[in-house]
Design a protein around this motif. Structure first.
Motif, mmCIF file in Angstrom:
data_model
loop_
_atom_site.group_PDB
_atom_site.id
_atom_site.type_symbol
_atom_site.label_atom_id
_atom_site.label_comp_id
_atom_site.label_asym_id
_atom_site.label_seq_id
_atom_site.Cartn_x
_atom_site.Cartn_y
_atom_site.Cartn_z
ATOM 1 N N LEU A 174 42.709 55.596 32.926
ATOM 2 C CA LEU A 174 41.282 54.467 32.646
ATOM 3 C C LEU A 174 41.118 53.366 34.163
ATOM 4 O O LEU A 174 41.492 53.191 35.090
ATOM 5 N N CYS A 175 39.335 53.837 33.734
ATOM 6 C CA CYS A 175 38.599 52.673 34.663
ATOM 7 C C CYS A 175 38.115 51.698 33.768
ATOM 8 O O CYS A 175 37.137 51.678 33.352
ATOM 9 N N TYR A 176 38.150 50.198 34.215
ATOM 10 C CA TYR A 176 38.213 49.132 33.182
ATOM 11 C C TYR A 176 38.243 47.652 33.935
ATOM 12 O O TYR A 176 38.757 47.906 35.179
ATOM 13 N N CYS B 128 36.160 54.192 40.928
ATOM 14 C CA CYS B 128 35.935 52.655 40.348
ATOM 15 C C CYS B 128 35.488 51.557 40.048
ATOM 16 O O CYS B 128 34.644 50.750 39.337
ATOM 17 N N TRP C 46 39.301 58.623 33.655
ATOM 18 C CA TRP C 46 38.792 58.507 35.227
ATOM 19 C C TRP C 46 39.691 59.770 35.929
ATOM 20 O O TRP C 46 40.564 59.420 37.055
ATOM 21 N N GLN D 148 32.387 41.425 38.480
ATOM 22 C CA GLN D 148 32.725 43.507 37.988
ATOM 23 C C GLN D 148 33.379 43.768 39.074
ATOM 24 O O GLN D 148 34.210 45.037 38.351
ATOM 25 N N SER E 280 37.774 44.776 38.696
ATOM 26 C CA SER E 280 38.174 46.124 38.091
ATOM 27 C C SER E 280 39.172 46.708 38.777
ATOM 28 O O SER E 280 39.968 46.432 39.285
ATOM 29 N N ASN F 258 31.099 50.713 38.808
ATOM 30 C CA ASN F 258 31.247 49.183 38.003
ATOM 31 C C ASN F 258 29.721 48.064 38.558
ATOM 32 O O ASN F 258 29.861 47.076 37.835
ATOM 33 N N GLN G 208 38.982 44.342 33.657
ATOM 34 C CA GLN G 208 39.773 43.394 33.066
ATOM 35 C C GLN G 208 40.050 41.698 33.952
ATOM 36 O O GLN G 208 39.816 41.282 34.850
ATOM 37 N N HIS H 283 34.643 38.382 28.858
ATOM 38 C CA HIS H 283 33.484 39.567 29.241
ATOM 39 C C HIS H 283 32.007 39.516 28.939
ATOM 40 O O HIS H 283 30.976 39.839 28.850
#
Length: 278
Positions: free
Chosen positions: A148-150, A74, A67, A134, A138, A78, A152, A160
């Motif tokens: 990383l961009c995710y 980010c 990312w 989201q 994020s 999302n 959690q 999820h």
């Protein structure tokens, strides 16, 4: 990498100018500012924004696994795709309901300009609220080799999966069901036979015009449904059968399903051009 880059670049090159032209045609010409076309502008805005702001960013992240765009973007990447897709499909749903009201109960008053704006604004507010979790969850994780961009989720993978099922129902299955029912009834009405005793040319011209609009919108809806189906199926299968995530070719499957979903942003201007001279 070269082939995927070409494929994704082509979608951006077609979707952004195509949808901007649709917006210009409707907003710059007073006679084009109908209720249906107002929703088409909303649809075009959502499609152009997704293609311009999210498509290449998501593609680069999926391809490289790193990312580059910071914590703020980010969160944005999302939340915005779900918001825009929600706005797109509910604009189509609003058109289906509007066509239903105009054709099945033509004596009832149509949506006013103010009401149409309120409906469009409400669509975007509801879309943002659906995507808000989201945004809230994020996260950015900086590692020695990559960033990383995710998302959690506090409840882990199960939460999820539950959220994604809710999104599929609200942003895919429910609106498609509503449009399927309304367009079926409208289709039976428009193609089920002539009104006895009403054979004047004006009636036939109006009937032909209504059929054209409905036919065009059915093609738009079917195209959207076909493009997004593999993407939703991919996420359900990889959530249920998590061993698929370790399969050698899973990244290619993801890129293919994601490309097909994103390509839905470029088809509508082509459909309008082919099926409607205006």
């Amino acid at each position: 990498m070269a082939l995927w880059s070409l494929a994704y670049g082509f979608v951006v090159a077609a979707a952004v100018p195509g949808n901007l032209v649709v917006i210009w045609i409707i907003l710059a010409h007073r006679r084009m500012r109908t209720v249906t076309n107002s929703f088409l502008v909303n649809l075009a805005v959502a499609d152009a924004a997704v293609a311009a702001l999210n498509l290449l960013v998501n593609f680069l992240y999926a391809l490289r696994g790193d990312w580059y765009f910071g914590a703020g973007y980010c969160r944005f990447q999302n939340v915005f795709p779900i918001t825009a897709v929600f706005a797109s499909i509910y604009s189509m749903t609003a058109i289906a309901v509007d066509r239903y009201m105009a054709i099945i109960d033509p004596l009832k008053p149509r949506l006013s300009t103010t009401t149409t704006k309120i409906v469009i604004g409400s669509i975007w507010v509801l879309a943002f609220l659906l995507a808000l979790p989201q945004c809230l969850y994020s996260r950015i994780k900086v590692m020695p080799s990559r960033t990383l961009c995710y998302v959690q989720w506090p409840g882990g993978p199960k939460q999820h999966f539950t959220y994604h099922i809710v999104v599929i129902i609200l942003v895919y299955l429910f609106p498609l069901l509503v449009m399927g029912i309304t367009y079926t009834i409208v289709g039976i009405t428009l193609w089920g036979g002539e009104i006895p005793g009403d054979t004047c040319n004006k009636y036939h011209e109006q009937l032909k015009a209504k059929r054209k609009v409905v036919k065009m919108m059915i093609v738009v809806v079917v195209t959207f449904a076909v493009c997004w189906l593999p993407y939703h199926v991919y996420f359900i299968l990889t959530a249920v059968y998590q061993q698929l995530n370790r399969w050698k070719y899973i990244q290619q499957i993801y890129l293919g399903s994601f490309w097909l979903a994103m390509s839905s942003t470029m088809y509508n201007p082509i459909i309008y051009c082919c099926l409607n001279k205006r």
